[in-house]
Design a protein around this motif. Structure first.
Motif, PDB file in Angstrom:
ATOM      1  N   ILE A  65       0.834  -1.213   0.000  1.00 50.12           N
ATOM      2  CA  ILE A  65       0.000   0.000   0.000  1.00 50.12           C
ATOM      3  C   ILE A  65       0.868   1.263   0.000  1.00 50.12           C
ATOM      4  N   LEU A  66       2.037   1.181   0.632  1.00 50.49           N
ATOM      5  CA  LEU A  66       2.873   2.353   0.880  1.00 50.49           C
ATOM      6  C   LEU A  66       3.242   3.163  -0.367  1.00 50.49           C
ATOM      7  N   PRO A  67       3.654   2.545  -1.495  1.00 56.10           N
ATOM      8  CA  PRO A  67       4.045   3.360  -2.659  1.00 56.10           C
ATOM      9  C   PRO A  67       2.948   4.287  -3.165  1.00 56.10           C
ATOM     10  N   THR A  68       1.688   3.862  -3.073  1.00 56.00           N
ATOM     11  CA  THR A  68       0.584   4.715  -3.528  1.00 56.00           C
ATOM     12  C   THR A  68       0.531   6.013  -2.739  1.00 56.00           C
ATOM     13  N   PHE A  69       0.763   5.935  -1.431  1.00 55.93           N
ATOM     14  CA  PHE A  69       0.719   7.128  -0.595  1.00 55.93           C
ATOM     15  C   PHE A  69       2.007   7.944  -0.717  1.00 55.93           C
ATOM     16  N   LEU A  70       3.153   7.273  -0.870  1.00 52.34           N
ATOM     17  CA  LEU A  70       4.416   7.997  -1.016  1.00 52.34           C
ATOM     18  C   LEU A  70       4.436   8.843  -2.280  1.00 52.34           C
ATOM     19  N   GLU A  71       3.739   8.390  -3.307  1.00 48.43           N
ATOM     20  CA  GLU A  71       3.655   9.158  -4.543  1.00 48.43           C
ATOM     21  C   GLU A  71       3.072  10.549  -4.289  1.00 48.43           C
ATOM     22  N   VAL A  72       2.183  10.652  -3.302  1.00 49.38           N
ATOM     23  CA  VAL A  72       1.566  11.938  -2.946  1.00 49.38           C
ATOM     24  C   VAL A  72       2.369  12.664  -1.880  1.00 49.38           C
ATOM     25  N   THR A  73       2.857  11.943  -0.879  1.00 48.43           N
ATOM     26  CA  THR A  73       3.478  12.590   0.278  1.00 48.43           C
ATOM     27  C   THR A  73       4.898  13.081   0.012  1.00 48.43           C
ATOM     28  N   VAL A  74       5.627  12.465  -0.924  1.00 52.94           N
ATOM     29  CA  VAL A  74       7.001  12.909  -1.211  1.00 52.94           C
ATOM     30  C   VAL A  74       7.025  14.348  -1.751  1.00 52.94           C
ATOM     31  N   PRO A  75       6.210  14.702  -2.770  1.00 50.73           N
ATOM     32  CA  PRO A  75       6.183  16.115  -3.194  1.00 50.73           C
ATOM     33  C   PRO A  75       5.691  17.064  -2.101  1.00 50.73           C
ATOM     34  N   MET A  76       4.718  16.620  -1.299  1.00 51.14           N
ATOM     35  CA  MET A  76       4.233  17.458  -0.199  1.00 51.14           C
ATOM     36  C   MET A  76       5.359  17.724   0.804  1.00 51.14           C
ATOM     37  N   PRO A 119      21.268  24.502  -4.612  1.00 50.44           N
ATOM     38  CA  PRO A 119      21.090  23.211  -3.915  1.00 50.44           C
ATOM     39  C   PRO A 119      19.624  22.790  -3.815  1.00 50.44           C
ATOM     40  N   VAL A 120      18.727  23.788  -3.722  1.00 49.84           N
ATOM     41  CA  VAL A 120      17.291  23.463  -3.661  1.00 49.84           C
ATOM     42  C   VAL A 120      16.846  22.836  -4.978  1.00 49.84           C
ATOM     43  N   ILE A 121      17.303  23.396  -6.095  1.00 51.68           N
ATOM     44  CA  ILE A 121      16.941  22.853  -7.414  1.00 51.68           C
ATOM     45  C   ILE A 121      17.494  21.441  -7.569  1.00 51.68           C
ATOM     46  N   GLY A 122      18.749  21.235  -7.135  1.00 54.15           N
ATOM     47  CA  GLY A 122      19.342  19.894  -7.220  1.00 54.15           C
ATOM     48  C   GLY A 122      18.563  18.880  -6.406  1.00 54.15           C
ATOM     49  N   PHE A 123      18.189  19.264  -5.177  1.00 53.79           N
ATOM     50  CA  PHE A 123      17.414  18.366  -4.313  1.00 53.79           C
ATOM     51  C   PHE A 123      16.025  18.125  -4.896  1.00 53.79           C
ATOM     52  N   SER A 124      15.422  19.169  -5.472  1.00 58.67           N
ATOM     53  CA  SER A 124      14.093  19.030  -6.081  1.00 58.67           C
ATOM     54  C   SER A 124      14.119  18.064  -7.262  1.00 58.67           C
ATOM     55  N   LEU A 125      15.180  18.138  -8.064  1.00 62.09           N
ATOM     56  CA  LEU A 125      15.304  17.205  -9.202  1.00 62.09           C
ATOM     57  C   LEU A 125      15.445  15.770  -8.718  1.00 62.09           C
ATOM     58  N   ALA A 126      16.205  15.588  -7.625  1.00 60.50           N
ATOM     59  CA  ALA A 126      16.362  14.231  -7.071  1.00 60.50           C
ATOM     60  C   ALA A 126      15.025  13.706  -6.558  1.00 60.50           C
ATOM     61  N   VAL A 127      14.263  14.573  -5.875  1.00 64.40           N
ATOM     62  CA  VAL A 127      12.956  14.160  -5.346  1.00 64.40           C
ATOM     63  C   VAL A 127      11.974  13.907  -6.488  1.00 64.40           C
ATOM     64  N   SER A 158      12.766  12.792  -9.450  1.00 60.60           N
ATOM     65  CA  SER A 158      13.126  11.471  -9.999  1.00 60.60           C
ATOM     66  C   SER A 158      12.567  10.355  -9.119  1.00 60.60           C
ATOM     67  N   LEU A 159      12.662  10.538  -7.804  1.00 66.48           N
ATOM     68  CA  LEU A 159      12.112   9.540  -6.874  1.00 66.48           C
ATOM     69  C   LEU A 159      10.596   9.407  -7.046  1.00 66.48           C
ATOM     70  N   ALA A 160       9.909  10.552  -7.180  1.00 63.55           N
ATOM     71  CA  ALA A 160       8.452  10.525  -7.362  1.00 63.55           C
ATOM     72  C   ALA A 160       8.074   9.837  -8.674  1.00 63.55           C
ATOM     73  N   MET A 161       8.860  10.053  -9.723  1.00 63.25           N
ATOM     74  CA  MET A 161       8.592   9.384 -11.006  1.00 63.25           C
ATOM     75  C   MET A 161       8.781   7.880 -10.891  1.00 63.25           C
ATOM     76  N   LEU A 162       9.828   7.460 -10.176  1.00 60.41           N
ATOM     77  CA  LEU A 162      10.046   6.023  -9.974  1.00 60.41           C
ATOM     78  C   LEU A 162       8.887   5.409  -9.193  1.00 60.41           C
ATOM     79  N   LEU A 163       8.399   6.142  -8.185  1.00 57.08           N
ATOM     80  CA  LEU A 163       7.259   5.651  -7.410  1.00 57.08           C
ATOM     81  C   LEU A 163       6.019   5.513  -8.290  1.00 57.08           C
ATOM     82  N   ALA A 164       5.788   6.505  -9.165  1.00 61.38           N
ATOM     83  CA  ALA A 164       4.582   6.494  -9.998  1.00 61.38           C
ATOM     84  C   ALA A 164       4.649   5.452 -11.104  1.00 61.38           C
TER      85      ALA A 164
END
Length: 201
Positions: A41-52, A87-95, A97-103
């Motif tokens: 169940i967790l990946p479905t919710f992480l897809e929403v909570t990671v950008p938040m 650094p914020v842009i770099g971290f945002s791009l990493a996040v 990518s993580l959100a895309m992998l989750l989706a």
């Protein structure tokens, strides 16, 4: 960021967690199976909570820098706002990518495995959805009463079903025995009744 993920995910999962705990307490489903369901169940919710969580982290970080006059100090040291944002842009791009992998990968994997696991629980343990000598109303439009469930849970005895799915024609079904028959392709379980009768009004 991590605190945001934890808090947001916990808030969204709390209703599901109560249902999973109910499966352990009331339905005697093993804790290992519940842990697997939770992981699916967790990946479905992480897809929403990671950008938040990313938004929360950026707002809190810059809010704290502003409140402590750190932004003024950085500008005085010769750093521009654009340099602070790198650094914020770099971290945002990493996040991102993580959100895309989750989706793209994690959520479909979790959904398919969740469906398969729920099917296995229903197929092997009727007690996951039914309790002996209790009027079970967990199924939409049906109330099911079972006198006895034989281990491992696929054979039922003394069955009464009140079907109210059609309000114009309520049915009451009585059967001496019943068997849970699984369909591997459709991931569904059918209750097949024997030595029974249907009473219609």
């Amino acid at each position: 960021f991590l605190l945001g993920i934890g808090v947001f995910t916990f808030i969204l999962l709390i209703a599901r967690m109560l249902k999973l705990v109910e499966l352990v307490v009331n339905r005697s489903v093993p804790i290992l199976e519940i842990a697997k369901l939770f992981a699916y169940i967790l990946p479905t919710f992480l897809e929403v909570t990671v950008p938040m969580a990313l938004l929360l982290a950026v707002l809190l970080s810059f809010g704290r820098l502003s409140a402590d006059s750190e932004i003024v100090a950085l500008k005085t040291s010769g750093l521009s706002l654009y340099q602070m944002v790198v650094p914020v842009i770099g971290f945002s791009l990493a996040v991102t990518s993580l959100a895309m992998l989750l989706a793209v990968y994690a959520r479909p994997w979790g959904n398919s495995n969740l469906k398969a696991s729920l099917y296995e629980i229903a197929k092997t343990r009727a007690s996951a959805g039914l309790k002996e000598r209790v009027f079970n109303d967990d199924f939409a439009g049906l109330v099911i009463y079972v006198e006895h469930i034989e281990p491992p849970g696929d054979k039922l005895e003394g069955i009464l079903i009140a079907a109210g799915r059609d309000p114009n024609q309520p049915n009451t079904v009585l059967a001496k025995t019943g068997f849970l028959v699984g369909n591997e392709e459709a991931h569904s379980v059918t209750l097949r009744l024997r030595d029974g009768s249907i009473h219609t009004f």
